[in-house]
Design a protein around this motif. Structure first.
Motif, short mmCIF file in Angstrom:
data_model
loop_
_atom_site.label_atom_id
_atom_site.label_comp_id
_atom_site.label_asym_id
_atom_site.label_seq_id
_atom_site.Cartn_x
_atom_site.Cartn_y
_atom_site.Cartn_z
N PRO A 9 0.80 -1.24 0.00
CA PRO A 9 0.00 0.00 0.00
C PRO A 9 0.83 1.27 0.00
O PRO A 9 0.43 2.28 -0.59
N GLU A 10 1.99 1.24 0.65
CA GLU A 10 2.81 2.45 0.75
C GLU A 10 3.68 2.68 -0.48
O GLU A 10 4.37 3.69 -0.57
N GLU A 11 3.65 1.77 -1.43
CA GLU A 11 4.52 1.88 -2.60
C GLU A 11 3.78 2.38 -3.83
O GLU A 11 2.57 2.21 -3.95
N SER A 12 4.52 3.00 -4.72
CA SER A 12 3.94 3.48 -5.98
C SER A 12 4.69 2.93 -7.18
O SER A 12 4.26 3.11 -8.32
N ARG A 13 5.81 2.26 -6.94
CA ARG A 13 6.60 1.77 -8.07
C ARG A 13 6.00 0.51 -8.66
O ARG A 13 5.19 -0.18 -8.04
N GLY A 14 6.42 0.21 -9.89
CA GLY A 14 5.94 -0.98 -10.57
C GLY A 14 5.02 -0.62 -11.73
O GLY A 14 4.39 0.43 -11.75
N ARG A 15 4.96 -1.52 -12.71
CA ARG A 15 4.06 -1.35 -13.86
C ARG A 15 2.72 -1.99 -13.53
O ARG A 15 2.64 -3.20 -13.31
N LEU A 16 1.69 -1.19 -13.45
CA LEU A 16 0.39 -1.69 -13.05
C LEU A 16 -0.17 -2.64 -14.11
O LEU A 16 -0.29 -2.28 -15.28
N VAL A 17 -0.50 -3.87 -13.70
CA VAL A 17 -1.10 -4.84 -14.60
C VAL A 17 -2.62 -4.70 -14.54
O VAL A 17 -3.29 -4.60 -15.55
N TRP A 18 -3.17 -4.74 -13.34
CA TRP A 18 -4.58 -4.40 -13.19
C TRP A 18 -4.87 -4.01 -11.76
O TRP A 18 -4.11 -4.29 -10.85
N ARG A 19 -5.99 -3.34 -11.59
CA ARG A 19 -6.44 -2.88 -10.28
C ARG A 19 -7.74 -3.58 -9.93
O ARG A 19 -8.64 -3.71 -10.76
N ASP A 20 -7.83 -4.04 -8.70
CA ASP A 20 -9.02 -4.75 -8.24
C ASP A 20 -9.28 -4.31 -6.80
O ASP A 20 -8.66 -3.36 -6.31
N ARG A 21 -10.16 -5.01 -6.12
CA ARG A 21 -10.34 -4.74 -4.69
C ARG A 21 -10.41 -6.05 -3.92
O ARG A 21 -10.75 -7.10 -4.48
N LEU A 22 -10.05 -5.98 -2.66
CA LEU A 22 -10.10 -7.14 -1.80
C LEU A 22 -11.49 -7.27 -1.19
O LEU A 22 -12.12 -6.26 -0.84
N VAL A 23 -11.98 -8.50 -1.09
CA VAL A 23 -13.27 -8.77 -0.46
C VAL A 23 -13.11 -9.95 0.49
O VAL A 23 -12.15 -10.72 0.40
N TRP A 24 -14.06 -10.08 1.38
CA TRP A 24 -14.11 -11.26 2.25
C TRP A 24 -14.82 -12.38 1.50
O TRP A 24 -15.87 -12.15 0.90
N VAL A 25 -14.26 -13.57 1.53
CA VAL A 25 -14.90 -14.71 0.87
C VAL A 25 -15.03 -15.86 1.87
O VAL A 25 -14.27 -15.97 2.84
N GLY A 26 -16.02 -16.71 1.60
CA GLY A 26 -16.24 -17.86 2.47
C GLY A 26 -17.12 -18.88 1.77
O GLY A 26 -17.53 -18.69 0.61
N ALA A 27 -17.41 -19.97 2.46
CA ALA A 27 -18.33 -20.98 1.93
C ALA A 27 -19.74 -20.39 1.89
O ALA A 27 -20.11 -19.55 2.73
N GLU A 28 -20.51 -20.81 0.91
CA GLU A 28 -21.84 -20.23 0.71
C GLU A 28 -22.73 -20.41 1.94
O GLU A 28 -23.55 -19.54 2.25
N ARG A 29 -22.58 -21.51 2.67
CA ARG A 29 -23.45 -21.78 3.82
C ARG A 29 -22.90 -21.20 5.12
O ARG A 29 -23.55 -21.33 6.17
N LEU A 30 -21.76 -20.57 5.08
CA LEU A 30 -21.16 -20.03 6.29
C LEU A 30 -22.00 -18.90 6.86
O LEU A 30 -22.43 -18.00 6.15
N ARG A 31 -22.23 -18.92 8.16
CA ARG A 31 -22.94 -17.84 8.85
C ARG A 31 -22.05 -17.37 10.00
O ARG A 31 -21.64 -18.16 10.86
N LEU A 32 -21.76 -16.08 10.03
CA LEU A 32 -20.90 -15.51 11.06
C LEU A 32 -21.74 -15.03 12.24
O LEU A 32 -22.77 -14.37 12.05
N ASP A 33 -21.30 -15.34 13.44
CA ASP A 33 -21.96 -14.88 14.66
C ASP A 33 -21.36 -13.54 15.05
O ASP A 33 -20.16 -13.46 15.37
N PRO A 34 -22.14 -12.45 15.00
CA PRO A 34 -21.59 -11.12 15.32
C PRO A 34 -21.10 -10.99 16.75
O PRO A 34 -20.37 -10.05 17.07
N GLN A 35 -21.49 -11.91 17.62
CA GLN A 35 -21.09 -11.86 19.01
C GLN A 35 -19.78 -12.61 19.28
O GLN A 35 -19.27 -12.58 20.40
#
Length: 287
Positions: free
Chosen positions: A149-175
């Motif tokens: 994140p702190e760097e700017s050097r390099g030839r950019l190939v592509w830009r995307d974003r990070l997301v949280w992924v999991g199994a389709e049936r996974l349910r997270l307990d907020p507690q």
């Protein structure tokens, strides 16, 4: 006829989803990039991008043009290399991030080896953080990895974003603490995940650590927890966690090409492989 210069510009915009970043990669003015895209759209008779002040997206015609553009440019490069009568030689030490294990990277490397049979290609697959360290130590000539994140050097190939992924049936307990499936340090996605949870005040625990992407996928599919992953490269069998789960945003991620302290023998092969990766960058994402 589709002009190769316009096709290269189109690919740069398609991979970075930014006219500004495409101009920076190609060393052109942004107005020139816009002109190339407009002329290509006129030649195709279709809009290739849907764009406004906030985002750039490929249209259906743009998605179709990706494959055609890559094929035309690859054929053009092979013809130019053949008639130039020059053959690259030497050793090239190339490092690719673990992220590309499931992509079509082998096709890009196969094409490079076919076009440059006298180059001794040595491939290292590692975590992005480790590849940065190997490059700095002079043990690699070219690296394709996430940019810190702190760097700017390099030839950019592509830009995307990070997301949280999991199994389709996974349910997270907020507690309860968020169960995490992560790479070991110095993985960049691990650091981003932990930092985001800390900022949001969410408790977390490490449910699985593996240096292998296949190991992380297996653990995540089994429902052990969630992992941070590039949106355009979500493995089969996993899904993006919906916002209602309350997990914090992870932000964007850049995949870049970085050059080492190249000796003369590695310079030509490194540039040739970099060009092949930039031309075929769309093959490094999952459908």
């Amino acid at each position: 006829m589709f002009e190769p210069v316009q096709l290269r510009t189109f690919l740069a915009v398609a991979q970075t989803l930014s006219f500004t970043q495409a101009a920076h990669r190609l060393g052109l003015r942004q107005s020139t990039v816009s002109q190339h895209v407009r002329k290509l759209e006129e030649a195709a008779g279709r809009r290739l991008f849907a764009r406004d002040t906030h985002a750039v997206e490929l249209t259906e015609g743009g998605e179709a043009m990706l494959g055609f553009a890559r094929t035309i440019l690859e054929a053009n490069e092979r013809a130019a290399s053949f008639f130039a009568g020059t053959r690259l030689r030497g050793r090239l030490r190339f490092g690719a991030s673990e992220d590309f294990v499931l992509t079509r990277m082998p096709e890009v490397l196969e094409g490079f080896r076919r076009d440059h049979p006298e180059v001794d290609l040595e491939l290292t697959v590692e975590l992005s953080g480790t590849l940065h360290e190997l490059l700095a130590a002079g043990r690699l000539d070219l690296v394709l990895a996430k940019r810190r994140p702190e760097e700017s050097r390099g030839r950019l190939v592509w830009r995307d974003r990070l997301v949280w992924v999991g199994a389709e049936r996974l349910r997270l307990d907020p507690q309860r603490p968020v169960p995490l499936v992560v790479y070991p340090p110095p993985a960049l996605t691990r650091a981003r995940a932990l930092e985001a949870l800390e900022r949001a005040g969410r408790e977390w625990r490490i449910a699985c650590t593996s240096g292998s992407l296949n190991g992380l996928i297996a653990a995540t599919r089994a429902g052990l927890g969630v992992m941070a992953h590039t949106k355009g490269m979500i493995p089969p069998g996993l899904v993006a966690i919906r916002p209602r789960a309350g997990l914090p945003e992870l932000g964007g991620v850049d995949f870049v090409l970085l050059y080492g302290q190249r000796d003369r023998a590695a310079r030509g092969p490194a540039e040739a492989l970099a060009d092949a990766i930039l031309a075929g960058g769309d093959r490094l994402q999952l459908p």
